[in-house]
Design a protein around this motif. Sequence first.
Motif, PDB file in Angstrom:
ATOM      1  N   LYS A  69      44.297  -3.575 -18.739  1.00 57.15           N
ATOM      2  CA  LYS A  69      44.646  -4.713 -17.595  1.00 57.15           C
ATOM      3  C   LYS A  69      46.065  -4.987 -17.988  1.00 57.15           C
ATOM      4  N   SER A  70      46.762  -4.073 -18.796  1.00 57.99           N
ATOM      5  CA  SER A  70      48.152  -4.521 -19.349  1.00 57.99           C
ATOM      6  C   SER A  70      49.250  -3.519 -18.410  1.00 57.99           C
ATOM      7  N   PHE A  71      50.435  -3.717 -19.019  1.00 53.17           N
ATOM      8  CA  PHE A  71      51.515  -3.022 -18.575  1.00 53.17           C
ATOM      9  C   PHE A  71      52.435  -2.689 -19.444  1.00 53.17           C
ATOM     10  N   LEU A  72      53.193  -1.201 -19.082  1.00 50.56           N
ATOM     11  CA  LEU A  72      54.158  -0.767 -19.828  1.00 50.56           C
ATOM     12  C   LEU A  72      55.504  -0.711 -19.179  1.00 50.56           C
ATOM     13  N   PHE A  73      56.611  -1.271 -19.315  1.00 51.63           N
ATOM     14  CA  PHE A  73      57.678  -1.317 -18.565  1.00 51.63           C
ATOM     15  C   PHE A  73      57.568  -1.747 -17.013  1.00 51.63           C
ATOM     16  N   LYS A  74      56.711  -2.844 -16.883  1.00 53.43           N
ATOM     17  CA  LYS A  74      56.104  -3.452 -15.647  1.00 53.43           C
ATOM     18  C   LYS A  74      55.512  -2.474 -14.897  1.00 53.43           C
ATOM     19  N   LYS A  75      54.910  -1.197 -15.525  1.00 51.07           N
ATOM     20  CA  LYS A  75      54.167  -0.342 -14.604  1.00 51.07           C
ATOM     21  C   LYS A  75      52.652  -0.629 -15.364  1.00 51.07           C
ATOM     22  N   LYS A  76      51.691  -0.861 -14.265  1.00 50.30           N
ATOM     23  CA  LYS A  76      50.241  -1.161 -14.544  1.00 50.30           C
ATOM     24  C   LYS A  76      49.517   0.185 -15.346  1.00 50.30           C
ATOM     25  N   ILE A  77      48.783  -0.097 -16.291  1.00 47.23           N
ATOM     26  CA  ILE A  77      47.936   0.773 -17.068  1.00 47.23           C
ATOM     27  C   ILE A  77      46.676   0.934 -15.942  1.00 47.23           C
ATOM     28  N   LYS A  78      46.757   2.303 -15.515  1.00 47.84           N
ATOM     29  CA  LYS A  78      45.523   2.481 -14.630  1.00 47.84           C
ATOM     30  C   LYS A  78      44.118   2.747 -15.225  1.00 47.84           C
ATOM     31  N   ASN A  79      44.069   3.864 -16.336  1.00 45.13           N
ATOM     32  CA  ASN A  79      42.975   3.927 -17.207  1.00 45.13           C
ATOM     33  C   ASN A  79      43.606   4.736 -18.456  1.00 45.13           C
ATOM     34  N   PHE A  80      42.373   5.305 -19.100  1.00 44.80           N
ATOM     35  CA  PHE A  80      42.771   5.944 -20.447  1.00 44.80           C
ATOM     36  C   PHE A  80      42.072   7.391 -20.505  1.00 44.80           C
ATOM     37  N   LEU A  81      42.832   8.263 -21.185  1.00 50.36           N
ATOM     38  CA  LEU A  81      42.452   9.725 -21.358  1.00 50.36           C
ATOM     39  C   LEU A  81      42.329   9.670 -22.818  1.00 50.36           C
ATOM     40  N   ILE A  82      41.018  10.314 -23.098  1.00 49.04           N
ATOM     41  CA  ILE A  82      40.682  10.329 -24.541  1.00 49.04           C
ATOM     42  C   ILE A  82      40.487  11.973 -24.530  1.00 49.04           C
ATOM     43  N   GLU A  83      41.157  12.463 -25.607  1.00 52.12           N
ATOM     44  CA  GLU A  83      41.552  13.991 -25.898  1.00 52.12           C
ATOM     45  C   GLU A  83      41.209  14.420 -27.348  1.00 52.12           C
ATOM     46  N   ASP A  84      40.921  15.740 -27.266  1.00 48.83           N
ATOM     47  CA  ASP A  84      40.855  16.133 -28.576  1.00 48.83           C
ATOM     48  C   ASP A  84      42.011  16.208 -29.425  1.00 48.83           C
ATOM     49  N   TYR A  85      41.850  16.076 -30.642  1.00 49.34           N
ATOM     50  CA  TYR A  85      42.973  16.157 -31.807  1.00 49.34           C
ATOM     51  C   TYR A  85      43.200  17.667 -31.958  1.00 49.34           C
ATOM     52  N   ILE A  86      44.282  18.091 -32.054  1.00 45.74           N
ATOM     53  CA  ILE A  86      44.601  19.331 -32.448  1.00 45.74           C
ATOM     54  C   ILE A  86      45.978  19.629 -33.496  1.00 45.74           C
ATOM     55  N   SER A  87      46.077  20.167 -34.297  1.00 44.46           N
ATOM     56  CA  SER A  87      47.134  20.398 -35.234  1.00 44.46           C
ATOM     57  C   SER A  87      48.350  21.229 -34.459  1.00 44.46           C
ATOM     58  N   ILE A  88      49.425  21.044 -34.881  1.00 42.46           N
ATOM     59  CA  ILE A  88      50.525  21.670 -33.807  1.00 42.46           C
ATOM     60  C   ILE A  88      51.529  22.418 -34.958  1.00 42.46           C
ATOM     61  N   GLU A  89      51.371  23.741 -34.826  1.00 43.58           N
ATOM     62  CA  GLU A  89      52.276  24.527 -35.403  1.00 43.58           C
ATOM     63  C   GLU A  89      53.785  24.684 -34.979  1.00 43.58           C
ATOM     64  N   LYS A  90      53.691  24.829 -33.476  1.00 48.80           N
ATOM     65  CA  LYS A  90      55.490  24.686 -33.074  1.00 48.80           C
ATOM     66  C   LYS A  90      55.060  24.023 -31.795  1.00 48.80           C
ATOM     67  N   GLU A  91      56.080  23.284 -31.163  1.00 49.67           N
ATOM     68  CA  GLU A  91      55.905  22.744 -29.938  1.00 49.67           C
ATOM     69  C   GLU A  91      57.360  22.975 -29.017  1.00 49.67           C
ATOM     70  N   LEU A  92      57.151  23.108 -27.713  1.00 50.09           N
ATOM     71  CA  LEU A  92      58.494  23.437 -26.938  1.00 50.09           C
ATOM     72  C   LEU A  92      58.395  22.477 -25.826  1.00 50.09           C
ATOM     73  N   TYR A  93      59.434  22.425 -25.148  1.00 54.36           N
ATOM     74  CA  TYR A  93      59.715  21.510 -23.856  1.00 54.36           C
ATOM     75  C   TYR A  93      59.984  22.523 -22.644  1.00 54.36           C
ATOM     76  N   ILE A  94      59.364  22.354 -21.530  1.00 55.96           N
ATOM     77  CA  ILE A  94      59.463  23.051 -20.496  1.00 55.96           C
ATOM     78  C   ILE A  94      59.797  22.377 -19.477  1.00 55.96           C
ATOM     79  N   SER A  95      60.494  22.706 -18.199  1.00 57.53           N
ATOM     80  CA  SER A  95      60.527  21.784 -17.092  1.00 57.53           C
ATOM     81  C   SER A  95      61.158  22.692 -16.006  1.00 57.53           C
ATOM     82  N   PHE A  96      60.428  22.463 -14.611  1.00 55.75           N
ATOM     83  CA  PHE A  96      61.143  23.216 -13.486  1.00 55.75           C
ATOM     84  C   PHE A  96      61.484  21.930 -12.636  1.00 55.75           C
TER      85      PHE A  96
END
Length: 347
Positions: A69-96
Amino acid sequence: MNLYEYESKKILKNFNLLILNSYLVNNFFFLKNKIYKIQVHSGYRKKNKGVVLINNLKYCFFFFKKWEKSFLFKKKIKNFLIEDYISIEKELYISFFFSNNFLNFILSEKGGINIEKQKKINFLKLKINLLLLNFSIFDYLSNCNFNNDSIKKIIKVIFKIYKIFYIKNFLLIEINPLIINNKNIYILDSKIIIEKKSIFNFSEKISNLLKINYIQLKGKICCIVNGAGLALKTLDFFCYNNSKCFNFIDLSGQITDLQINNLFNFILTKNIKILFINLFGGIVSCKKILNSLLNYMYLNFNHKIIIRLDGAFSNYSKKKLSKFKNLIIIENLNNCIKKCIILSNVK
């Protein structure tokens, strides 16, 4: 409209992209050694401890106490995502994203929370109408010391994202980061913005973008023809043999070399079994199709190509294409149709 991370990942997962196992919760829930993410329409979540690895009950309690029930930069937190942990060998950024009626594509070998600190010279940036320059991507990743196997998998993911972008009519898809783990490619975080304005139907939109007559159908065979008469005759043969096409593409006499290249790059994104090219060299020369098709033959695709060429430069074109093993040249139209149907039913 900006989607939440879990909404974006649900779309990407429907297109068979690898997403980590996750659970969406609204209040306190403890799972050991999992990544907990606040779901909010705001950036800088990780820098503000909104994305953390939780390995004990106490830490989990304080995380929910801080964000529920809190905020980040005045934006309300809706809910929470719980995700598996995974080790990272390499990471990239992609956008269209669309800007000024151009499709922009950005790729960086360095993804994650510090992406904005990367120098501009470290990014691959392409401003295009529809054509995705996969050779540029290959060269960029090669220079970043990715091996060929990883590059092929990354390009395949990029083309899938590219396909989603057009089918869903999005304004933006951002993947940060796209990670490599044990030779697999995963989407660790994603952002999608949906276009609000009204859209044409899919066939009409592709026709406008590619400057062709495009008809979306259901089936396994993509047909490229030129001229209404030949198009109807080809379609009649398929109907007579009780077979359906995936889509039907009629080339106009004014089509340019660039538009033909765009067309073949678009076809590369489609899940088809057969590409059937049935052309009579006249208004559209067989030689004009040949140049784009020769480039296409060196790309990575899984479908078979069956060709019937007649008219101007047809013999010249067939001679140039005869060396390719995954391409079949047949003179008789009826035999072409039968071969298409037989190969489309091979599992």
